[in-house]
Enzyme design. Structure first.
Site, PDB file in Angstrom:
ATOM      1  N   SER A   5      72.589  31.687 -51.857  1.00  0.00           N
ATOM      2  CA  SER A   5      73.084  31.863 -50.489  1.00  0.00           C
ATOM      3  C   SER A   5      72.986  33.294 -49.992  1.00  0.00           C
ATOM      4  CB  SER A   5      74.543  31.397 -50.393  1.00  0.00           C
ATOM      5  OG  SER A   5      74.674  30.062 -50.795  1.00  0.00           O
ATOM      6  N   HIS A  51      78.150  35.611 -48.907  1.00  0.00           N
ATOM      7  CA  HIS A  51      77.388  35.413 -47.677  1.00  0.00           C
ATOM      8  C   HIS A  51      77.401  36.671 -46.817  1.00  0.00           C
ATOM      9  CE1 HIS A  51      78.263  30.796 -48.051  1.00  0.00           C
ATOM     10  NE2 HIS A  51      77.454  31.255 -48.993  1.00  0.00           N
TER      11      HIS A  51
END
Length: 273
Positions: free
Chosen positions: A134, A186
């Site tokens: 991610s 993230h």
């Protein structure tokens, strides 16, 4: 009617290769019953334990098939970067800065954990374990949003997001829909992505990419050897000991590995499993 899949794979060779690698690693993890703690990135393991190899293994490992499919679907859409050589992107740019994103986003995650532990005394972040691609996906979303704001991000072939808002839309969406998703991971990818897109991190070419890859491989192998995570008979690391300091060793146990510390008389003995 869209292009045949084989043509799209040939147009996105780097993305297709990474998707294949992540999928094979997921299959291996499932077959061997490997868990988050075995391949994931945590402050306790990487910084306290010296297992620096986890910066790499955590990025390419997925435990959940849903997590894998979500990341690989987004990565496939972001493979358009490989086709934008006319604006200074392209396959080489993609490979060079994927390497940068993998390493720097992982280090930035550890930096955030360090701040939370040392500055704010939140010990919870010492054992939080991050895993998945991610960070890199969010990094490429950010770069593409700055370089080609008119693009769209397609996820699962049904959800289409304007790329200019995709990084923060996806950050909020995943934080709400998947509470265990790593907000810090993230966010780290987004920060590194903007640093690349705005030219704060620049100058990568084949020479620097190969040099960086060589150092990564060296640190990876040496940290595997030093932490006892893999037996590499052809590498010998000379131990440096000080009799006035605690000694640290890895001993085998039936349930895995145990980090055992023998301290001086009068001090507490800690066994971390």
């Amino acid at each position: 009617m869209g292009k045949p899949l084989i043509y799209e794979i040939l147009e996105k060779p780097a993305s297709s290769s990474i998707i294949g690698i992540c999928s094979l690693i997921w299959w291996f993890i499932q077959k061997r019953g490997i868990g988050y703690g075995d391949v994931g990135l945590s402050y306790e393991a990487a910084v306290d334990g010296g297992q620096y190899w986890r910066v790499i293994t955590s990025a390419f490992s997925h435990i959940s098939v849903v997590h894998l499919v979500f990341n690989m679907s987004a990565l496939w859409s972001l493979g358009v970067v490989e086709q934008l050589g006319q604006i200074g992107l392209g396959v080489e740019y993609y490979l060079h800065y994927t390497l940068v994103l993998v390493v720097l986003s992982g280090l930035l995650v550890l930096g955030f954990y360090h701040m939370m532990i040392q500055r704010f005394k939140v010990e919870y972040f010492r054992r939080v374990t991050a895993v998945g691609y991610s960070c890199v996906v969010f990094g490429w979303m950010t770069i593409l949003s700055a370089k080609q704001p008119s693009s769209k991000l397609n996820i699962f072939g049904v959800l289409s997001l304007p790329i200019s808002f995709a990084p923060f839309e996806s950050l909020i969406f995943t934080s709400i829909m998947v509470p265990q998703a790593s907000f810090i991971g993230h966010l780290s990818g987004i920060i590194v992505g903007y640093s690349i897109a705005w030219g704060l991190i620049h100058g990568m070419n084949n020479y620097w990419a190969i040099t960086m890859l060589g150092w990564i491989a060296l640190v990876f192998v040496l940290s595997l050897k030093r932490t006892g995570s893999m037996e590499l008979g052809f590498i010998e690391i000379e131990p440096v000991t000080d009799p006035s300091l605690p000694s640290v060793g890895v001993v085998a146990s039936r349930n895995g590995r145990t980090l055992q510390m023998d301290v001086l008389p009068g001090r507490r003995v800690a066994d971390i499993v």
